[in-house]
Design an enzyme around this catalytic site. Structure first.
Site, mmCIF file in Angstrom:
data_model
loop_
_atom_site.group_PDB
_atom_site.id
_atom_site.type_symbol
_atom_site.label_atom_id
_atom_site.label_comp_id
_atom_site.label_asym_id
_atom_site.label_seq_id
_atom_site.Cartn_x
_atom_site.Cartn_y
_atom_site.Cartn_z
ATOM 1 N N GLU A 124 0.838 -1.200 0.000
ATOM 2 C CA GLU A 124 0.000 0.000 0.000
ATOM 3 C C GLU A 124 0.877 1.256 0.000
ATOM 4 O OE1 GLU A 124 -2.751 -0.330 3.305
ATOM 5 O OE2 GLU A 124 -3.908 -1.861 2.241
ATOM 6 N N GLU A 154 -6.071 -8.206 0.184
ATOM 7 C CA GLU A 154 -6.444 -8.317 1.598
ATOM 8 C C GLU A 154 -7.932 -8.062 1.723
ATOM 9 O OE1 GLU A 154 -4.282 -5.666 4.197
ATOM 10 O OE2 GLU A 154 -2.340 -6.229 3.380
#
Ligand SMILES: *[C@@H]1O[C@H](CO)[C@@H](O)[C@H](O)[C@H]1NC(C)=O
Ligand SMILES: *[C@@H]1O[C@H](CO)[C@@H](O)[C@H](O)[C@H]1NC(C)=O
Ligand SMILES: *[C@@H]1O[C@H](CO)[C@@H](O)[C@H](O)[C@H]1NC(C)=O
Ligand SMILES: *[C@@H]1O[C@H](CO)[C@@H](O)[C@H](O)[C@H]1NC(C)=O
Ligand SMILES: *[C@@H]1O[C@H](CO)[C@@H](O)[C@H](O)[C@H]1NC(C)=O
Ligand SMILES: *[C@@H]1O[C@H](CO)[C@@H](O)[C@H](O)[C@H]1NC(C)=O
Length: 495
Positions: free
Chosen positions: A117, A266
């Site tokens: 991220e 995720e």
């Protein structure tokens, strides 16, 4: 060198026979007391989990994964991205952290996640300059190592890299965030061109956490009174996963990548540390998610499609940063000691089954550290701050997230609070005698100090099972000749 080439060819043949279907999990290791990797791998096998996503290239984990047939995504942490902007460092990274595991009967590494991220809004642009060059250098290094066809690169993005404009908040209006749109376009095209998937982390729990007005039932999968109607596509969205995923599909379509493969890196629901983080809601979330995944339902814009999905996460991690919230340490589908938290049927058939927990877990002794009942009088008369300071101290280096508002131990009395904190400190310090003192306020007990929903744990004995690093690998590595190669990145040829 030739040995490496031969290994690689054998491996590429084997890779073709691997099935792509199956559920993945994120195996994070930010825990003070880890289960041995062999124990965790047995859990994966016992539960039919065929893919893992790691957050680094931890050697004991990767060595244990060798020969298991489990498909692996390894990762380069954000802190290493800048260094990998140098091509020589990228080559070294691939040699030391990847190719050493690629031998016949080795690790089935299929992806390298470059960063984690990296463009998260909270990072304030820190990785904007380094991610794409690192991605490119790693891909080039894989090709130069002869494994470009076996190991793919990708970048796990947070869903905050895209969205719909406020004035038209529907999935069909999805686009990359204007400030990073050019960069996201370049990276997405680069990935697409090289047959790599777009990897996105989607968290319906966080939609709820960051916006208390968010309609609760929209986070789940069992219908809603108020669907989001997308006038352009005539689609009624009934859950946030579909809506979010299709927002990304629209963003990709906008830049000509409507067919790009998208994987969910995720997704999950925490079980403690917030008012909405509990077993009941987690169970509801996973039940709906597994049902949808089981039939390859896809989403309204990608119907009837298998979406490769990695749950977050495998085991609770008591060392995760709680900057985003106390729930961060409670994402596991298993507790800290590898035991299932609730009934869960990952086949999606809705059966009342339980995951199979870790076997033969070694624990520390059945001992707890609690507030000494005999010092109670002292506390009430003069020691309130002394107690408060000691609780604070205990919590600083352990995990007291279960004490917070909306959590499993909230609402126990002040003595309970102290005992909980002292015990967490005691356990994280391997029950060392000195770690149960707290200015004489604490005492060791052999009686289980748990209180109903508030569990006082006994930690895993992780000292007796730690693995020694192998010097043989390093010796072999030092013999491998590193090809010096100029940077051939086509990073900047895109605009
Ligand atoms: C291998 O990965 C680790 C962890 O990310 C990193 O610190 C190390 O520098 C890497 N090794 C090389 C040779 O790049
Ligand atoms: C990224 O590069 C730009 C342009 O060269 C520069 O202005 C900016 O400070 C850099 N950002 C970081 C975090 O290094
Ligand atoms: C969408 O849902 C609303 C509310 O349930 C309903 O009134 C409407 O007819 C639905 N539209 C379509 C196209 O299904
Ligand atoms: C599911 O199984 C558990 C234990 O095996 C049992 O306690 C529970 O009542 C069952 N639930 C249903 C709905 O059958
Ligand atoms: C227990 O600790 C938590 C977290 O520090 C705090 O929010 C709560 O108010 C405490 N409860 C009592 C009764 O002191
Ligand atoms: C202590 O009690 C709790 C709650 O009753 C239970 O879940 C836990 O397994 C017990 N711990 C030990 C070590 O017996």
């Amino acid at each position: 060198m030739w040995g490496v080439v031969v290994f690689v060819m054998v491996l590429s043949v084997a890779a073709e026979f691997q099935s792509s279907a199956g559920l993945g999990v994120n195996w994070g290791e930010m825990a003070s007391h880890k289960l041995p990797p062999e124990t965790v791998i047995q859990m994966l096998k016992d539960n039919g989990i065929t893919k893992v996503k790691l957050f680094d290239t931890d050697s004991s984990t990767l060595r244990a994964l060798a020969g298991t047939g489990i498909e692996v995504m390894v990762a380069i942490p954000n802190v290493d991205l800048a260094a990998i902007n140098d091509y020589q460092n990228a080559r070294k990274w691939v040699t030391y952290n990847l190719t050493r595991y690629l031998y016949p009967g080795g690790v089935d590494i299929k992806y390298v996640a470059v960063g984690n991220e990296p463009f998260l809004a909270a990072y304030d642009g820190m990785n904007l300059n380094t991610t794409f060059p690192a991605l490119c250098n790693i891909r080039k290094s894989l090709i130069d190592a002869g494994i470009g066809d076996i190991v793919k690169v990708t970048v796990p993005f947070n869903a905050d890299v895209y969205g719909s404009p406020i004035e038209n908040p529907v999935p069909s209006a999805g686009r990359f965030q204007p400030e990073i749109a050019d960069l996201m376009t370049d990276i997405s095209r680069y990935l697409y061109k090289h047959n790599s998937p777009f990897l996105v982390n989607i968290y319906p729990f966080l939609s709820l956490y960051y916006n208390r007005e968010f309609p609760v039932d929209f986070a789940f999968f069992d219908g809603t009174e108020n669907p989001v109607f997308d006038a352009k596509t005539k689609i009624n969205y009934t859950n946030v996963l579909d809506a979010n995923f299709d927002t990304l599909i629209s963003a990709l379509k906008r830049i000509g990548l409507g067919k790009m493969d998208v994987m969910i890196g995720e997704i999950g629901w925490p079980t403690d540390g917030d008012i909405n983080a509990n077993v009941l809601l987690a169970k509801r979330f996973y039940q709906g998610l597994f049902k949808q995944l089981a039939v390859d339902q896809g989403t309204p814009l990608r119907p009837n499609k298998y979406i490769e999905t990695y749950l977050f996460g495998l085991i609770d991690e008591n060392k995760k940063s709680i900057a985003p919230g106390n729930f961060e340490r409670h994402w596991g589908i298993f507790t800290y000691d590898g035991q299932p938290k609730f009934q869960m049927d990952i086949s999606g058939e809705g059966l009342n089954t339980t995951l199979i927990g870790a076997k033969e877990v070694k624990y520390l002794r059945n001992m707890w550290c609690v507030l000494n009942p005999k010092v109670k009088y002292q506390i009430e008369n003069q020691g309130v701050n002394k107690l408060g300071d000691n609780i604070k101290y205990a919590c600083q280096t352990s995990d007291c997230t279960a004490l917070g508002y909306g959590s499993s131990c909230h609402g126990i009395d002040v003595e309970g609070n102290a005992s909980y904190a002292f015990n967490m400190y005691f356990q994280v310090h391997n029950q060392a005698e000195k770690s149960c003192d707290f200015d004489g306020l604490a005492i060791v007990t052999f009686k289980n100090a748990s209180r109903e929903a508030c569990k006082f744990i006994v930690q895993v004995d992780s000292l007796s099972s730690s693995v020694q690093p192998s010097i043989v690998h390093l010796l072999i590595l030092s013999l491998i000749f590193l090809v010096i190669h100029p940077s051939l990145c086509d990073v900047f040829l895109y605009r």
